[in-house]
Design a protein around this motif. Sequence first.
Motif, PDB file in Angstrom:
ATOM      1  N   TYR A  47      61.182 -11.497  25.306  1.00 39.16           N
ATOM      2  CA  TYR A  47      60.557 -10.203  25.588  1.00 39.16           C
ATOM      3  C   TYR A  47      59.531  -9.839  24.514  1.00 39.16           C
ATOM      4  O   TYR A  47      58.406  -9.446  24.819  1.00 39.16           O
ATOM      5  CB  TYR A  47      61.665  -9.146  25.673  1.00 39.16           C
ATOM      6  CG  TYR A  47      61.197  -7.715  25.635  1.00 39.16           C
ATOM      7  CD1 TYR A  47      60.681  -7.097  26.771  1.00 39.16           C
ATOM      8  CD2 TYR A  47      61.286  -6.965  24.462  1.00 39.16           C
ATOM      9  CE1 TYR A  47      60.253  -5.784  26.732  1.00 39.16           C
ATOM     10  CE2 TYR A  47      60.869  -5.655  24.420  1.00 39.16           C
ATOM     11  CZ  TYR A  47      60.353  -5.068  25.554  1.00 39.16           C
ATOM     12  OH  TYR A  47      59.936  -3.767  25.506  1.00 39.16           O
ATOM     13  N   GLN A  48      59.923 -10.010  23.258  1.00 35.66           N
ATOM     14  CA  GLN A  48      58.998  -9.666  22.172  1.00 35.66           C
ATOM     15  C   GLN A  48      57.757 -10.553  22.198  1.00 35.66           C
ATOM     16  O   GLN A  48      56.644 -10.075  22.023  1.00 35.66           O
ATOM     17  CB  GLN A  48      59.692  -9.835  20.823  1.00 35.66           C
ATOM     18  CG  GLN A  48      60.654  -8.725  20.497  1.00 35.66           C
ATOM     19  CD  GLN A  48      61.134  -8.829  19.071  1.00 35.66           C
ATOM     20  OE1 GLN A  48      61.426  -9.912  18.589  1.00 35.66           O
ATOM     21  NE2 GLN A  48      61.230  -7.708  18.397  1.00 35.66           N
ATOM     22  N   PRO A  75      70.833  -6.834  11.464  1.00 39.56           N
ATOM     23  CA  PRO A  75      70.036  -6.995  10.251  1.00 39.56           C
ATOM     24  C   PRO A  75      69.734  -8.472   9.966  1.00 39.56           C
ATOM     25  O   PRO A  75      70.571  -9.320  10.250  1.00 39.56           O
ATOM     26  CB  PRO A  75      70.945  -6.416   9.174  1.00 39.56           C
ATOM     27  CG  PRO A  75      72.321  -6.582   9.719  1.00 39.56           C
ATOM     28  CD  PRO A  75      72.219  -6.500  11.203  1.00 39.56           C
ATOM     29  N   ASN A  76      68.576  -8.685   9.402  1.00 42.87           N
ATOM     30  CA  ASN A  76      68.121 -10.031   9.064  1.00 42.87           C
ATOM     31  C   ASN A  76      68.241 -10.978  10.256  1.00 42.87           C
ATOM     32  O   ASN A  76      68.682 -12.110  10.115  1.00 42.87           O
ATOM     33  CB  ASN A  76      68.924 -10.579   7.872  1.00 42.87           C
ATOM     34  CG  ASN A  76      68.281 -11.821   7.304  1.00 42.87           C
ATOM     35  OD1 ASN A  76      67.100 -12.069   7.550  1.00 42.87           O
ATOM     36  ND2 ASN A  76      69.037 -12.590   6.558  1.00 42.87           N
ATOM     37  N   ASP A  77      67.889 -10.492  11.439  1.00 43.66           N
ATOM     38  CA  ASP A  77      67.854 -11.347  12.632  1.00 43.66           C
ATOM     39  C   ASP A  77      69.217 -11.862  13.091  1.00 43.66           C
ATOM     40  O   ASP A  77      69.277 -12.736  13.940  1.00 43.66           O
ATOM     41  CB  ASP A  77      66.941 -12.568  12.395  1.00 43.66           C
ATOM     42  CG  ASP A  77      65.653 -12.437  13.200  1.00 43.66           C
ATOM     43  OD1 ASP A  77      65.437 -11.350  13.768  1.00 43.66           O
ATOM     44  OD2 ASP A  77      64.879 -13.396  13.262  1.00 43.66           O
ATOM     45  N   ASP A 109      53.848  -9.425  21.431  1.00 44.83           N
ATOM     46  CA  ASP A 109      52.816 -10.325  20.922  1.00 44.83           C
ATOM     47  C   ASP A 109      51.841 -10.764  22.005  1.00 44.83           C
ATOM     48  O   ASP A 109      50.896 -11.493  21.725  1.00 44.83           O
ATOM     49  CB  ASP A 109      53.457 -11.564  20.304  1.00 44.83           C
ATOM     50  CG  ASP A 109      54.464 -11.205  19.227  1.00 44.83           C
ATOM     51  OD1 ASP A 109      54.451 -10.041  18.787  1.00 44.83           O
ATOM     52  OD2 ASP A 109      55.261 -12.064  18.840  1.00 44.83           O
ATOM     53  N   TYR A 123      57.786 -25.219  13.488  1.00 49.34           N
ATOM     54  CA  TYR A 123      56.602 -24.401  13.794  1.00 49.34           C
ATOM     55  C   TYR A 123      57.024 -22.953  14.023  1.00 49.34           C
ATOM     56  O   TYR A 123      56.358 -22.027  13.608  1.00 49.34           O
ATOM     57  CB  TYR A 123      55.890 -24.932  15.037  1.00 49.34           C
ATOM     58  CG  TYR A 123      55.223 -26.265  14.823  1.00 49.34           C
ATOM     59  CD1 TYR A 123      54.371 -26.458  13.729  1.00 49.34           C
ATOM     60  CD2 TYR A 123      55.429 -27.320  15.695  1.00 49.34           C
ATOM     61  CE1 TYR A 123      53.770 -27.678  13.521  1.00 49.34           C
ATOM     62  CE2 TYR A 123      54.829 -28.539  15.502  1.00 49.34           C
ATOM     63  CZ  TYR A 123      53.995 -28.716  14.406  1.00 49.34           C
ATOM     64  OH  TYR A 123      53.398 -29.913  14.193  1.00 49.34           O
ATOM     65  N   ASP A 124      58.140 -22.775  14.730  1.00 54.13           N
ATOM     66  CA  ASP A 124      58.662 -21.435  14.943  1.00 54.13           C
ATOM     67  C   ASP A 124      60.026 -21.364  14.262  1.00 54.13           C
ATOM     68  O   ASP A 124      60.997 -21.912  14.765  1.00 54.13           O
ATOM     69  CB  ASP A 124      58.796 -21.157  16.450  1.00 54.13           C
ATOM     70  CG  ASP A 124      59.207 -19.723  16.711  1.00 54.13           C
ATOM     71  OD1 ASP A 124      59.820 -19.107  15.804  1.00 54.13           O
ATOM     72  OD2 ASP A 124      58.907 -19.217  17.800  1.00 54.13           O
ATOM     73  N   ARG A 125      60.059 -20.711  13.119  1.00 52.35           N
ATOM     74  CA  ARG A 125      61.286 -20.744  12.331  1.00 52.35           C
ATOM     75  C   ARG A 125      62.388 -19.858  12.886  1.00 52.35           C
ATOM     76  O   ARG A 125      63.505 -19.872  12.416  1.00 52.35           O
ATOM     77  CB  ARG A 125      60.978 -20.370  10.890  1.00 52.35           C
ATOM     78  CG  ARG A 125      60.013 -21.389  10.300  1.00 52.35           C
ATOM     79  CD  ARG A 125      59.293 -20.942   9.058  1.00 52.35           C
ATOM     80  NE  ARG A 125      59.511 -19.579   8.707  1.00 52.35           N
ATOM     81  CZ  ARG A 125      59.996 -19.203   7.547  1.00 52.35           C
ATOM     82  NH1 ARG A 125      60.363 -20.086   6.665  1.00 52.35           N
ATOM     83  NH2 ARG A 125      60.110 -17.930   7.275  1.00 52.35           N
ATOM     84  N   ARG A 126      62.048 -19.036  13.872  1.00 53.04           N
ATOM     85  CA  ARG A 126      63.061 -18.117  14.386  1.00 53.04           C
ATOM     86  C   ARG A 126      63.718 -18.618  15.664  1.00 53.04           C
ATOM     87  O   ARG A 126      64.746 -18.085  16.070  1.00 53.04           O
ATOM     88  CB  ARG A 126      62.432 -16.752  14.672  1.00 53.04           C
ATOM     89  CG  ARG A 126      61.982 -16.043  13.424  1.00 53.04           C
ATOM     90  CD  ARG A 126      61.305 -14.756  13.773  1.00 53.04           C
ATOM     91  NE  ARG A 126      62.246 -13.764  14.269  1.00 53.04           N
ATOM     92  CZ  ARG A 126      61.871 -12.706  14.973  1.00 53.04           C
ATOM     93  NH1 ARG A 126      60.619 -12.531  15.290  1.00 53.04           N
ATOM     94  NH2 ARG A 126      62.763 -11.835  15.369  1.00 53.04           N
ATOM     95  N   ARG A 152      58.463 -28.484   8.305  1.00 51.96           N
ATOM     96  CA  ARG A 152      58.978 -27.161   8.677  1.00 51.96           C
ATOM     97  C   ARG A 152      58.929 -27.012  10.186  1.00 51.96           C
ATOM     98  O   ARG A 152      58.160 -27.672  10.877  1.00 51.96           O
ATOM     99  CB  ARG A 152      58.138 -26.069   8.028  1.00 51.96           C
ATOM    100  CG  ARG A 152      56.648 -26.224   8.292  1.00 51.96           C
ATOM    101  CD  ARG A 152      55.894 -25.029   7.822  1.00 51.96           C
ATOM    102  NE  ARG A 152      56.264 -23.888   8.628  1.00 51.96           N
ATOM    103  CZ  ARG A 152      55.428 -22.897   8.926  1.00 51.96           C
ATOM    104  NH1 ARG A 152      54.217 -22.906   8.464  1.00 51.96           N
ATOM    105  NH2 ARG A 152      55.817 -21.899   9.663  1.00 51.96           N
ATOM    106  N   ARG A 177      53.859 -18.880  25.637  1.00 50.10           N
ATOM    107  CA  ARG A 177      54.948 -19.219  24.740  1.00 50.10           C
ATOM    108  C   ARG A 177      56.266 -18.632  25.223  1.00 50.10           C
ATOM    109  O   ARG A 177      57.304 -19.297  25.219  1.00 50.10           O
ATOM    110  CB  ARG A 177      54.601 -18.597  23.388  1.00 50.10           C
ATOM    111  CG  ARG A 177      54.866 -19.410  22.202  1.00 50.10           C
ATOM    112  CD  ARG A 177      54.382 -18.605  21.010  1.00 50.10           C
ATOM    113  NE  ARG A 177      55.270 -18.817  19.897  1.00 50.10           N
ATOM    114  CZ  ARG A 177      54.935 -19.554  18.832  1.00 50.10           C
ATOM    115  NH1 ARG A 177      53.748 -20.091  18.769  1.00 50.10           N
ATOM    116  NH2 ARG A 177      55.776 -19.726  17.860  1.00 50.10           N
TER     117      ARG A 177
END
Lengths: 361, 424
Positions: free
Chosen positions: A324-325, A312-314, A330, A134-137, A132, A335
């Motif tokens: 930024y987020q 919606p849904n990214d 976070d 590590y960062d799925r987004r 997988r 990162r």
Amino acid sequence: MSAGGKKQLSQTQAAWLLLTPFLLTYALFLVYPFLRGFWISLHDWNLLAVAFNPDAKEYVGLRNYERVMWGRNIAWGLFAAPLWQGTGLVGLVLSVALVLAGRLSRFNAIALGVISALLVLLPGFHPGEEGRWYDRRFWPTVGNTLVFVGLAVPGVTLSALVLAAAMNRETRAMGILRTLFFLSQVLSVTVVTLIWQIMFSPRQGLIANITETFGGTPINWLTDEQFAMAAIVIATIWWSLGIAMILFLAGLQDISKDIYEAAALDNAKGVKAFWYVTLPNLQRTITLVVVLQIILHFQVFGQSHLMTQGGPNDTTQVLVRYIYQTGFRDSELGRASAMAVFLFLIMGCFSIIQFIVGREK
Amino acid sequence: MKHVLLIAAAAATFTTGALAQEVTLGRFFGACEDAGTDTTTSTGEACIIQSIINAADAELDGIDIKTLPTDWGNYYDQIKAAYAGGTPPDVHVMHRHRVPEFAGLGALAEISGDLESVGIDPGDWSPAALDAVSFNGGVYGVPMDFHANLWHINMDIMDEAGLVEDGKPVLPSSPEELLAQAQQVKDATGKDYLAADFAQFPIGVRLVLALMWQQNGNIFTEDGTATIDTEAGRNAVTAITQLFDAGLANPQLNYADSQQAFLNGEAAILVNGTWVVDFYTAEAAKEEVALDTYYVADFPTLFDTGATWADSHIWAIPSTLEGETKMAALKVLAFINDHNIDWARTGHMAVRTSVVESDAYKSLPHRDEYTGTAAIAKDTPPSERYGAIQDVLNRELQAIWLTDKPVEDALSDAELEVQDLLDR
């Protein structure tokens, strides 16, 4: 009193002296923050914790990059993403064939070849069995950003070109229209998104009212997966039309009237003249506009953040919003900086392309 | 003569400059122009809090309060950036759920020793209120309210559908009843049963959380294991999606649109917080607003145990504050604490026992209709990643109802991502 004042600066010395203010500002506000950003990206760096205790950071080397871009058991396959990789293969074959046939300049052939090779290579990576990201987004976010750029840049360029061609006349009405079309550019992103949020609102928006007048059901532009990206692209085109239009107008006014007169004698008028005279003469302006727009729109943030919150849904989550987020919501500054360096590399590539294209001829 | 005047003017500037202690204040709740200084008549969160701040500015000697421009959507990002830059506001509002993150990193001042000196009596706070501002044995703020999700009800629509008994709405006690009653409303009135912001802020998340808690489940355990892709999770989600599937609720409305739908009389029930009770009361009284008979109910229990999402607004000061400024900031906290009854007018529940027991509080509009909420108030276990976890849930749940992502996929994706966040 004047003794010894005769000594003159050499040209090089004078140049350095005059450049100093710029170089200092540039180093202080651009080079230093960039290097520091890169340095932060090598650390596990919590925004708040480090603010209260400078020792709370930890050097982790390239781990942030790995955590963002890589995964566990990542494999590469030629058929992982058939559509993209297929397109890339076709592009590769095409670039070789066109060079052999002598139909493509060396530079264009290399550009097409490199892009095609990347298309074959990059989408081929995928998580293997039990693997997988590590960062799925991250990669989907990069993909969304590319889609946004891919829609916004041609959108802005084409509409600005058409508008500029239509308004390239010395009448008072055209002067007013030019001002009007440029006006949206001076608005801030908050105002633009506010206007378009109201426009797109399915309950009170102008677009919904028009659809209803013609008997259709209003579209939930900002919450529908099919339309959300289109909505922010439309708002962006409306917003950033002005500069591109002015550049095109300047380019258009540079084209000598004689050429049009000569073309008219050869019976090339209207659309024909536009196609055979205007476009070829505007080539350099078009390249400039396209590259500037690409660099600008990779940094899209406000439209996505304020109109759809990435949803919606990214589907409208874009890279800068993710940075930024990660940094502020976070608190993971290390990162976030790693992602920012990645974005810098992408934009750096386009800047290099612009540089090379600008030097050609 | 001119000299004398100049010196006098200079002296006046000097003395007032020395006397007036400026206190910067950060808050969300939205903007209110012309809030005035009358704390007893303003309506809505924004205007009530601003009238309290204006009154403090006017009444507290030598304190000059400057409210910073902040917006709800980015509030915590702004506050964090201000802390990181070393310029946090002298006083700011925050949520109980953020205390572990901010106090844990040493950003907030521990003020248990300072409360008495400015006339704040922590003994008057209810135990749950004290708990809301406590972290590792210290007190890190002054609580202002408990707020929770409620069911806001249009009684005319309920009546038309035959869902009113003894002047009270008949609410469901199981997911099956929820669907049946929603259908009943649709058949009788053609209107939607339920509206809520399922498309923007995490109101839909709070709905699902409440339904998970009602089955004694949770999204993660105290020891940091994500438990979203579970029986409880699936039950909670399908209890809501069954309404969308049957066309009895619209998932595509955002906060403003869902509120408008309720006020326009297009939906029988709106799920929203305590913060809008006085606003809807005022709207219902207006001739031009379709909503006429407004009622407020506790979040109904659809499963085993009662539960609704709840949180607290608290006021805190940065740990870096010292001397005069700190004293002035504490006085502002005390002033806000003194006006707990005014803030409760929004619809929020008061934190001071003396206020809760007062007649003024008990006689607030609709107050007697949601007295059960305090007992069923709940939130997720404390986490430094609260904001990020909420965003994951909001994204995946929206994917279910806005983009038809299969429930199983969304819940397992959410579980993986929340686990990633908990492990980081």
